[in-house]
Design a protein around this motif. Sequence first.
Motif, mmCIF file in Angstrom:
data_model
loop_
_atom_site.group_PDB
_atom_site.id
_atom_site.type_symbol
_atom_site.label_atom_id
_atom_site.label_comp_id
_atom_site.label_asym_id
_atom_site.label_seq_id
_atom_site.Cartn_x
_atom_site.Cartn_y
_atom_site.Cartn_z
ATOM 1 N N MET A 24 0.797 -1.234 -0.162
ATOM 2 C CA MET A 24 0.113 -0.065 0.209
ATOM 3 C C MET A 24 0.751 1.215 0.045
ATOM 4 O O MET A 24 1.870 1.299 0.649
ATOM 5 C CB MET A 24 -1.023 -0.146 1.236
ATOM 6 N N VAL A 25 0.425 2.270 -0.371
ATOM 7 C CA VAL A 25 1.145 3.594 -0.733
ATOM 8 C C VAL A 25 0.275 4.897 -0.171
ATOM 9 O O VAL A 25 -0.747 4.671 -0.222
ATOM 10 C CB VAL A 25 1.451 3.735 -2.160
ATOM 11 N N ARG A 26 0.967 5.619 0.475
ATOM 12 C CA ARG A 26 0.266 6.811 1.010
ATOM 13 C C ARG A 26 0.546 8.216 0.213
ATOM 14 O O ARG A 26 1.714 8.441 -0.010
ATOM 15 C CB ARG A 26 0.476 7.130 2.329
ATOM 16 N N ARG A 27 -0.522 8.782 -0.555
ATOM 17 C CA ARG A 27 -0.220 9.698 -1.311
ATOM 18 C C ARG A 27 0.281 11.151 -0.620
ATOM 19 O O ARG A 27 -0.316 11.157 0.486
ATOM 20 C CB ARG A 27 -1.376 10.188 -2.294
ATOM 21 N N ASP B 153 8.510 7.578 -6.656
ATOM 22 C CA ASP B 153 7.971 8.910 -7.095
ATOM 23 C C ASP B 153 7.862 9.707 -5.763
ATOM 24 O O ASP B 153 6.664 9.629 -5.186
ATOM 25 C CB ASP B 153 6.545 8.437 -7.740
ATOM 26 N N THR B 154 8.777 10.333 -5.441
ATOM 27 C CA THR B 154 8.655 11.246 -4.133
ATOM 28 C C THR B 154 7.780 12.489 -4.417
ATOM 29 O O THR B 154 7.231 13.012 -3.433
ATOM 30 C CB THR B 154 10.122 11.582 -3.868
ATOM 31 N N GLU B 155 7.258 12.677 -5.746
ATOM 32 C CA GLU B 155 6.434 13.704 -5.782
ATOM 33 C C GLU B 155 4.940 13.287 -5.345
ATOM 34 O O GLU B 155 4.179 14.173 -5.026
ATOM 35 C CB GLU B 155 6.455 14.398 -7.277
ATOM 36 N N GLU B 156 4.765 12.120 -5.854
ATOM 37 C CA GLU B 156 3.357 11.628 -5.558
ATOM 38 C C GLU B 156 3.274 11.035 -4.187
ATOM 39 O O GLU B 156 2.086 10.972 -3.728
ATOM 40 C CB GLU B 156 3.250 10.834 -6.622
ATOM 41 N N LEU B 157 4.369 10.272 -3.803
ATOM 42 C CA LEU B 157 4.053 9.227 -2.716
ATOM 43 C C LEU B 157 4.785 9.820 -1.405
ATOM 44 O O LEU B 157 6.080 10.406 -1.416
ATOM 45 C CB LEU B 157 4.535 7.867 -2.823
#
Length: 137
Positions: A25-28, A100-104
């Motif tokens: 799972m990822v956190r935006r 993707d450090t801009e999104e996540l």
Amino acid sequence: MTQQNAEQRPGIAAAIVVSEARVLMVRRRVSEGQLSWQFPAGEVEPGEAREDAAVRETREETGLEVAALKLLGERVHPKTGRLMSYTACEVVGGTAYVADTEELAELAWVAHGAIPQYVPYGLFEPVQDHLDAAMLP
């Protein structure tokens, strides 16, 4: 092209990646309403299969190489109104990290019993059924 088709937004493809009895799972960085933690996902590009989009988005967001196993289902998401497809995937290489450090903001491998802490409003039934089968002994 009709006016309606011009206004339709691309569908979103989500990857359901299970490894060692945990789901990725990822956190935006920017949550969509109540959606803070979710599965790796993104827009399906023109001419791209939903399963291929799920694989690509997982690689772009987390650096993890996965292979699509099967399409679990699709629906119009009740919170966002976007057409969502969900693809079961398996890890084929790499280690998950926030690529993707801009999104996540962060990612987590979540045990079955902890999923409600990350997604308190419940999961799409075919996704829940897949996770029950893949993660429970």
